[in-house]
Design a protein around this motif. Structure first.
Motif, PDB file in Angstrom:
ATOM      1  N   LYS A  60       0.876  -1.206   0.091  1.00 33.51           N
ATOM      2  CA  LYS A  60      -0.298   0.514   0.066  1.00 33.51           C
ATOM      3  C   LYS A  60       0.689   1.198   0.305  1.00 33.51           C
ATOM      4  CE  LYS A  60      -3.883  -2.328   2.540  1.00 33.51           C
ATOM      5  NZ  LYS A  60      -4.762  -1.846   3.545  1.00 33.51           N
ATOM      6  N   ASP A  61       2.209   1.143   0.600  1.00 36.89           N
ATOM      7  CA  ASP A  61       2.634   2.601   0.845  1.00 36.89           C
ATOM      8  C   ASP A  61       3.904   2.896  -0.801  1.00 36.89           C
ATOM      9  OD1 ASP A  61       4.971   3.881   2.693  1.00 36.89           O
ATOM     10  OD2 ASP A  61       6.093   3.323   1.740  1.00 36.89           O
ATOM     11  N   LEU A  62       3.869   1.481  -1.375  1.00 43.84           N
ATOM     12  CA  LEU A  62       4.698   1.460  -2.587  1.00 43.84           C
ATOM     13  C   LEU A  62       3.929   2.432  -3.149  1.00 43.84           C
ATOM     14  CD1 LEU A  62       7.065   0.941  -3.986  1.00 43.84           C
ATOM     15  CD2 LEU A  62       6.373  -1.456  -4.385  1.00 43.84           C
ATOM     16  N   ASP A  63       2.011   2.123  -3.098  1.00 42.44           N
ATOM     17  CA  ASP A  63       1.279   2.154  -4.241  1.00 42.44           C
ATOM     18  C   ASP A  63       1.018   3.748  -4.005  1.00 42.44           C
ATOM     19  OD1 ASP A  63      -0.638   1.969  -6.202  1.00 42.44           O
ATOM     20  OD2 ASP A  63      -1.994   1.282  -4.617  1.00 42.44           O
ATOM     21  N   SER A  64       1.304   4.362  -2.682  1.00 43.18           N
ATOM     22  CA  SER A  64       0.858   5.392  -2.985  1.00 43.18           C
ATOM     23  C   SER A  64       2.180   6.748  -3.445  1.00 43.18           C
ATOM     24  CB  SER A  64       0.845   5.787  -1.058  1.00 43.18           C
ATOM     25  OG  SER A  64       1.050   7.407  -0.495  1.00 43.18           O
ATOM     26  N   SER A  65       3.056   5.806  -3.354  1.00 48.30           N
ATOM     27  CA  SER A  65       4.250   6.484  -3.847  1.00 48.30           C
ATOM     28  C   SER A  65       4.107   6.478  -5.383  1.00 48.30           C
ATOM     29  CB  SER A  65       6.007   5.837  -3.349  1.00 48.30           C
ATOM     30  OG  SER A  65       6.075   5.219  -1.551  1.00 48.30           O
ATOM     31  N   LEU A  66       3.925   5.608  -5.460  1.00 51.80           N
ATOM     32  CA  LEU A  66       3.733   5.760  -7.116  1.00 51.80           C
ATOM     33  C   LEU A  66       3.009   6.447  -7.193  1.00 51.80           C
ATOM     34  CD1 LEU A  66       4.199   1.612  -8.009  1.00 51.80           C
ATOM     35  CD2 LEU A  66       6.013   3.440  -8.086  1.00 51.80           C
ATOM     36  N   LYS A  67       1.585   6.457  -6.922  1.00 52.93           N
ATOM     37  CA  LYS A  67       0.730   7.129  -7.434  1.00 52.93           C
ATOM     38  C   LYS A  67       1.130   8.806  -7.674  1.00 52.93           C
ATOM     39  CE  LYS A  67      -3.369   5.215  -5.542  1.00 52.93           C
ATOM     40  NZ  LYS A  67      -4.657   4.892  -3.799  1.00 52.93           N
ATOM     41  N   LYS A  68       2.282   9.585  -6.325  1.00 50.47           N
ATOM     42  CA  LYS A  68       2.634  10.409  -6.122  1.00 50.47           C
ATOM     43  C   LYS A  68       3.467  10.818  -8.412  1.00 50.47           C
ATOM     44  CE  LYS A  68       2.876  10.613  -1.313  1.00 50.47           C
ATOM     45  NZ  LYS A  68       3.941  10.842  -0.720  1.00 50.47           N
ATOM     46  N   THR A 212      -7.832 -13.195  10.349  1.00 51.34           N
ATOM     47  CA  THR A 212      -7.013 -12.161  11.200  1.00 51.34           C
ATOM     48  C   THR A 212      -7.701 -12.057  12.961  1.00 51.34           C
ATOM     49  OG1 THR A 212      -9.157 -10.841  10.466  1.00 51.34           O
ATOM     50  CG2 THR A 212      -7.441 -11.072   9.225  1.00 51.34           C
ATOM     51  N   SER A 213      -7.943 -13.514  12.965  1.00 47.93           N
ATOM     52  CA  SER A 213      -8.690 -12.911  14.696  1.00 47.93           C
ATOM     53  C   SER A 213      -7.176 -12.749  15.983  1.00 47.93           C
ATOM     54  CB  SER A 213      -9.188 -14.342  14.992  1.00 47.93           C
ATOM     55  OG  SER A 213      -8.195 -15.483  14.813  1.00 47.93           O
ATOM     56  N   SER A 214      -5.749 -13.402  15.014  1.00 49.30           N
ATOM     57  CA  SER A 214      -4.828 -12.958  16.102  1.00 49.30           C
ATOM     58  C   SER A 214      -4.002 -12.296  16.028  1.00 49.30           C
ATOM     59  CB  SER A 214      -3.763 -14.746  16.021  1.00 49.30           C
ATOM     60  OG  SER A 214      -3.717 -14.710  14.162  1.00 49.30           O
ATOM     61  N   LEU A 215      -4.301 -11.380  15.518  1.00 50.21           N
ATOM     62  CA  LEU A 215      -3.369 -10.207  14.506  1.00 50.21           C
ATOM     63  C   LEU A 215      -3.608  -9.871  16.107  1.00 50.21           C
ATOM     64  CD1 LEU A 215      -4.484  -8.340  11.621  1.00 50.21           C
ATOM     65  CD2 LEU A 215      -2.374  -9.173  12.575  1.00 50.21           C
ATOM     66  N   GLY A 216      -2.160  -8.883  16.725  1.00 51.86           N
ATOM     67  CA  GLY A 216      -2.045  -8.299  17.678  1.00 51.86           C
ATOM     68  C   GLY A 216      -1.954  -6.543  17.514  1.00 51.86           C
ATOM     69  N   PRO A 217      -0.927  -5.502  18.229  1.00 51.65           N
ATOM     70  CA  PRO A 217      -0.892  -4.360  17.715  1.00 51.65           C
ATOM     71  C   PRO A 217      -0.055  -4.291  16.664  1.00 51.65           C
ATOM     72  CG  PRO A 217      -0.943  -5.359  19.915  1.00 51.65           C
ATOM     73  CD  PRO A 217      -0.766  -6.141  19.890  1.00 51.65           C
ATOM     74  N   ASP A 218       0.236  -3.478  15.718  1.00 49.21           N
ATOM     75  CA  ASP A 218       0.413  -3.036  14.971  1.00 49.21           C
ATOM     76  C   ASP A 218       2.139  -2.365  14.617  1.00 49.21           C
ATOM     77  OD1 ASP A 218       1.713  -2.669  12.063  1.00 49.21           O
ATOM     78  OD2 ASP A 218      -0.275  -1.591  10.930  1.00 49.21           O
ATOM     79  N   LEU A 219       2.766  -2.984  15.563  1.00 50.60           N
ATOM     80  CA  LEU A 219       4.418  -2.142  16.464  1.00 50.60           C
ATOM     81  C   LEU A 219       5.440  -1.875  14.937  1.00 50.60           C
ATOM     82  CD1 LEU A 219       4.633  -4.662  19.381  1.00 50.60           C
ATOM     83  CD2 LEU A 219       3.317  -2.382  19.533  1.00 50.60           C
ATOM     84  N   PHE A 220       4.984  -2.643  14.572  1.00 54.06           N
ATOM     85  CA  PHE A 220       6.120  -2.241  12.771  1.00 54.06           C
ATOM     86  C   PHE A 220       5.462  -2.630  12.116  1.00 54.06           C
ATOM     87  CE2 PHE A 220       8.156  -4.727  16.944  1.00 54.06           C
ATOM     88  CZ  PHE A 220       9.114  -3.652  17.040  1.00 54.06           C
ATOM     89  N   PRO A 221       5.033  -1.556  11.510  1.00 56.31           N
ATOM     90  CA  PRO A 221       3.586  -1.412  10.216  1.00 56.31           C
ATOM     91  C   PRO A 221       5.566  -1.112   9.108  1.00 56.31           C
ATOM     92  CG  PRO A 221       3.429   0.562  11.380  1.00 56.31           C
ATOM     93  CD  PRO A 221       4.776  -0.191  12.108  1.00 56.31           C
ATOM     94  N   GLY A 222       4.356  -1.837   8.105  1.00 57.78           N
ATOM     95  CA  GLY A 222       5.629  -2.110   6.964  1.00 57.78           C
ATOM     96  C   GLY A 222       5.256  -0.656   6.059  1.00 57.78           C
ATOM     97  N   GLY A 223       6.353  -0.766   4.883  1.00 55.60           N
ATOM     98  CA  GLY A 223       6.586   0.508   4.083  1.00 55.60           C
ATOM     99  C   GLY A 223       7.188   0.876   4.347  1.00 55.60           C
ATOM    100  N   GLU A 224       7.889   1.842   2.754  1.00 58.81           N
ATOM    101  CA  GLU A 224       9.121   2.910   2.794  1.00 58.81           C
ATOM    102  C   GLU A 224       9.094   3.777   3.508  1.00 58.81           C
ATOM    103  OE1 GLU A 224      11.967   4.835  -1.240  1.00 58.81           O
ATOM    104  OE2 GLU A 224       9.650   4.909  -1.255  1.00 58.81           O
ATOM    105  N   GLN A 225       7.995   4.437   3.404  1.00 60.80           N
ATOM    106  CA  GLN A 225       8.105   6.140   4.409  1.00 60.80           C
ATOM    107  C   GLN A 225       8.069   5.431   6.248  1.00 60.80           C
ATOM    108  OE1 GLN A 225       8.164   8.366   2.622  1.00 60.80           O
ATOM    109  NE2 GLN A 225       7.853   6.890   0.675  1.00 60.80           N
ATOM    110  N   GLU A 226       7.236   4.193   6.262  1.00 59.23           N
ATOM    111  CA  GLU A 226       7.553   3.818   7.670  1.00 59.23           C
ATOM    112  C   GLU A 226       9.617   3.792   8.081  1.00 59.23           C
ATOM    113  OE1 GLU A 226       7.369   3.241  12.048  1.00 59.23           O
ATOM    114  OE2 GLU A 226       6.119   4.035  10.347  1.00 59.23           O
TER     115      GLU A 226
END
Length: 238
Positions: A60-68, A212-226
């Motif tokens: 999603k982050d990559l797609d967002s960067s490409l949109k620019k 997705t029931s076992s998903l924990g807190p999103d401590l390390f989001p993915g993406g180039e910007q992060e």
């Protein structure tokens, strides 16, 4: 010659320090940034729900960067050896670029992909950027053997010299100035339709059939910007 290029994103889900992406853009008319959801990985490796979430966030982050850049990411599910030949014909592709991968499956897959590309008259440009050095060069410099200690590895890379500096990420402004980067986005476009999300959009975890029931807190989001943000944060700690 103006090329129709596919840049095949694999591990390097980023715009900066991506020489293969720059190679795809050179003398290019149409660029198709592509990510393949290869079933081999889900069938042969253990991928937890958090890792899947990280991947989807990175896409999603990559797609967002490409949109620019007035472009989009094309996400397709299927084996590369089956999907790519179809896309070569559909998009009239003349060039394929990707980042070199060193894993055994990736090496055999890429050999097969390059054979198929040749059959379709597609130029292939692989670039080294996932590793600091060319792994084959290191083995060659070590008399054809893998360095077995870190000290020996240090000795080999010292003889080779420092790795190449990272290349800049393409931007609209940089692309217009050939003193900044030896290519231009003038005339380069990505052909995507209003139905892009339906045909080539990034799937959700639910669409992938994941629990997705076992998903924990999103401590390390993915993406180039992060990733860049965390790097800057780390470098501020003296």
């Amino acid at each position: 010659m103006s090329h129709n290029s596919i840049h095949w994103f694999r591990k390097g889900l980023r715009l900066h320090d991506n020489p293969a992406l720059l190679a795809a853009l050179k003398d290019c008319r149409h660029i198709y940034p592509l990510f393949l959801l290869d079933p081999w990985y889900s069938n042969n490796t253990r991928i937890g729900i958090n890792r899947w979430r990280f991947l989807i966030e990175a896409l999603k982050d990559l797609d967002s960067s490409l949109k620019k850049l007035n472009s989009r990411l094309f996400v397709v599910s299927g084996s590369p050896t089956e999907v790519l030949p179809k896309l070569f014909e559909k998009w009239k592709i003349t060039r394929l670029t990707f980042e070199v991968d060193t894993e055994p499956y990736s090496q055999s897959r890429d050999e097969e992909v390059m054979k198929l590309a040749k059959e379709h008259g597609v130029e292939v440009i692989p670039k080294i950027s996932h590793t600091l050095y060319n792994i084959d060069r290191i083995i060659e410099e070590n008399n054809g053997k893998t360095p077995m200690t870190y000290v020996r590895l240090q000795s080999v890379v010292k003889a080779i010299g420092p790795p190449k500096k990272p290349v800049l990420a393409p931007t609209k402004e940089d692309m217009k100035d050939e003193t900044v980067m030896p290519l231009s986005l003038e005339g380069v476009s990505t052909l995507f339709s209003e139905d892009h999300e339906k045909e080539f959009g990034i799937p959700t975890l639910e669409h992938l059939g994941l629990d997705t029931s076992s998903l924990g807190p999103d401590l390390f989001p993915g993406g180039e910007q992060e990733a860049l943000r965390r790097l800057d944060e780390h470098m501020e700690r003296r």
